[in-house]
Design an enzyme around this catalytic site. Structure first.
Site, PDB file in Angstrom:
ATOM      1  N   THR A  68      44.174 -29.837  -1.889  1.00  0.00           N
ATOM      2  CA  THR A  68      44.880 -29.608  -0.637  1.00  0.00           C
ATOM      3  C   THR A  68      44.132 -28.582   0.203  1.00  0.00           C
ATOM      4  O   THR A  68      42.995 -28.194  -0.102  1.00  0.00           O
ATOM      5  CB  THR A  68      46.328 -29.165  -0.918  1.00  0.00           C
ATOM      6  OG1 THR A  68      47.038 -29.101   0.314  1.00  0.00           O
ATOM      7  CG2 THR A  68      46.392 -27.827  -1.611  1.00  0.00           C
ATOM      8  N   LYS A  72      39.783 -29.948   1.183  1.00  0.00           N
ATOM      9  CA  LYS A  72      39.637 -31.401   1.211  1.00  0.00           C
ATOM     10  C   LYS A  72      38.254 -31.874   1.651  1.00  0.00           C
ATOM     11  O   LYS A  72      37.800 -32.945   1.232  1.00  0.00           O
ATOM     12  CB  LYS A  72      40.710 -32.015   2.115  1.00  0.00           C
ATOM     13  CG  LYS A  72      42.118 -31.916   1.550  1.00  0.00           C
ATOM     14  CD  LYS A  72      43.114 -32.677   2.412  1.00  0.00           C
ATOM     15  CE  LYS A  72      44.500 -32.635   1.816  1.00  0.00           C
ATOM     16  NZ  LYS A  72      45.471 -33.447   2.587  1.00  0.00           N
ATOM     17  N   ASN A  93      41.662 -35.985  -1.258  1.00  0.00           N
ATOM     18  CA  ASN A  93      42.884 -35.304  -1.680  1.00  0.00           C
ATOM     19  C   ASN A  93      43.203 -35.553  -3.155  1.00  0.00           C
ATOM     20  O   ASN A  93      44.109 -34.955  -3.707  1.00  0.00           O
ATOM     21  CB  ASN A  93      44.082 -35.730  -0.821  1.00  0.00           C
ATOM     22  CG  ASN A  93      44.693 -37.046  -1.272  1.00  0.00           C
ATOM     23  OD1 ASN A  93      43.973 -37.974  -1.645  1.00  0.00           O
ATOM     24  ND2 ASN A  93      46.011 -37.142  -1.224  1.00  0.00           N
ATOM     25  N   ASP A 108      46.023 -40.062   1.091  1.00  0.00           N
ATOM     26  CA  ASP A 108      46.886 -39.714   2.221  1.00  0.00           C
ATOM     27  C   ASP A 108      47.039 -40.898   3.173  1.00  0.00           C
ATOM     28  O   ASP A 108      48.152 -41.307   3.517  1.00  0.00           O
ATOM     29  CB  ASP A 108      46.315 -38.520   2.991  1.00  0.00           C
ATOM     30  CG  ASP A 108      46.529 -37.202   2.268  1.00  0.00           C
ATOM     31  OD1 ASP A 108      47.508 -37.105   1.500  1.00  0.00           O
ATOM     32  OD2 ASP A 108      45.738 -36.273   2.474  1.00  0.00           O
ATOM     33  N   GLY A 132      46.513 -34.673  16.592  1.00  0.00           N
ATOM     34  CA  GLY A 132      45.800 -33.895  15.585  1.00  0.00           C
ATOM     35  C   GLY A 132      44.492 -34.549  15.199  1.00  0.00           C
ATOM     36  O   GLY A 132      44.292 -35.746  15.418  1.00  0.00           O
ATOM     37  N   ALA A 133      43.592 -33.745  14.607  1.00  0.00           N
ATOM     38  CA  ALA A 133      42.286 -34.267  14.203  1.00  0.00           C
ATOM     39  C   ALA A 133      41.797 -33.621  12.912  1.00  0.00           C
ATOM     40  O   ALA A 133      40.602 -33.597  12.639  1.00  0.00           O
ATOM     41  CB  ALA A 133      41.257 -34.047  15.326  1.00  0.00           C
ATOM     42  N   GLY A 134      42.727 -33.113  12.120  1.00  0.00           N
ATOM     43  CA  GLY A 134      42.369 -32.493  10.847  1.00  0.00           C
ATOM     44  C   GLY A 134      42.214 -33.511   9.731  1.00  0.00           C
ATOM     45  O   GLY A 134      42.038 -34.714   9.982  1.00  0.00           O
ATOM     46  N   ALA A 136      44.367 -34.757   7.528  1.00  0.00           N
ATOM     47  CA  ALA A 136      45.384 -35.817   7.491  1.00  0.00           C
ATOM     48  C   ALA A 136      45.128 -36.843   8.591  1.00  0.00           C
ATOM     49  O   ALA A 136      45.267 -38.050   8.376  1.00  0.00           O
ATOM     50  CB  ALA A 136      46.772 -35.208   7.645  1.00  0.00           C
ATOM     51  N   GLY A 249      57.793 -38.501   6.818  1.00  0.00           N
ATOM     52  CA  GLY A 249      56.747 -38.168   5.859  1.00  0.00           C
ATOM     53  C   GLY A 249      57.184 -38.279   4.416  1.00  0.00           C
ATOM     54  O   GLY A 249      56.345 -38.234   3.506  1.00  0.00           O
TER      55      GLY A 249
END
Length: 283
Positions: A68, A72, A93, A108, A132-134, A136, A249
């Site tokens: 986590t 990652k 992950n 994920d 978002g762009a991380g 996940a 989620g």
């Protein structure tokens, strides 16, 4: 004494877990249901110790581990093998061991796609807004592209990471991707089919919601949140008010955990038991 050593098979979680109790509850319930002598241990691993921790998987004859935040991406360099999608995403992950070597996978995105498919969502030709762009977001977007989504709009405050993800999708998948700066309140385009919150905004105890114009959400859209605690986030509640189909989620966490479980044990996960365990933990 026979000289034999009896022990539980070990599976772990390396990193700074956001909600480690939920994951422990899910996995331990699954092991108990199938009568497996396994234990799921959580371990705080600092970045400087990551390589040593990965080597310890082999030394301790562990079945594998979850990975986590914040490891990652960094962990890739310490693994013997990567799945095709994990290499493409540039994030892992789940690690599992086979014949003494480490294999990196990312469940994920696969858990996310499974949840959408179970909800009857069709992917071919659909347009997606990704908040978002991380790590996940990378996992979700790559799997969406592989499933046939035609367009992915990456909305992110950081330009470097947002552009990098759009470039990855354009260069390595058949989907058309575009980066849009998340400066101020974002308005979702009318022709969007799927909206995904791939940030941690709204994760307990945070009660905030992504900064978008909620009046731009239409009842033709399906709105997804990668956050599992609470199950009904402020983001999903706002979407539901506008007639959108929503996907929480909770199901994503269960499905990605079931995929990891199969990699570690070779057995199908008892999904219903895992759901009940997560419900008990969150309540």
């Amino acid at each position: 004494m026979s000289g034999k050593c009896y022990r539980s098979e070990l599976i772990g979680l390396f990193g700074c877990p956001v909600d480690e109790n939920a994951t422990v509850a899910i996995m331990e319930a699954a092991f108990k249901e199938l009568g497996l002598n396994y234990r799921y241990n959580t371990t705080l691993v600092y970045p400087k110790d990551l390589e040593t921790a990965v080597k310890a998987l082999k030394a301790f004859n562990m079945k594998g581990t979850h990975i986590t935040i914040p490891h990652k991406v960094e962990v890739l360099q310490y693994l013997d093998h990567l799945s095709e999608t994990a290499a493409l995403m540039g994030a892992v992950n789940t690690i599992y061991l086979k014949d003494g070597e480490t294999y990196g996978e990312n469940t994920d995105g696969k858990g996310f796609i499974t949840s959408l498919a179970e909800a009857g969502v069709e992917f071919k030709g659909k347009k997606t807004v990704l908040l978002g762009a991380g790590g996940a977001a990378r996992a979700m977007s790559v799997e969406l592209a592989a499933a046939g989504v035609s367009d992915i709009l990456v909305v992110n405050r950081g330009e470097e990471r947002g552009k990098a993800l759009a470039d990855l999708l354009n260069g390595k998948t058949a989907s058309n991707a575009e980066y849009v700066s998340w400066a101020g309140t974002f308005r979702v385009p009318d022709d969007t089919d799927i909206v995904v919150n791939a940030t941690s905004i709204g994760m307990h105890p945070d009660s905030n919601k992504p900064d978008i114009d909620y009046s731009s959400l239409l009842d033709s859209m399906i709105v997804c949140d990668g956050v599992h605690n609470p199950v009904q986030t402020p983001f999903l509640k706002e979407a539901a008010k506008r007639g959108c189909r929503t996907l929480d989620g909770f199901s994503m966490l269960i499905n990605q955990g079931a995929i990891s479980f199969k990699l570690w044990t070779g057995l199908d996960a008892p999904v219903d038991v895992m759901k009940k365990a997560l419900e008990r933990e969150l309540n």
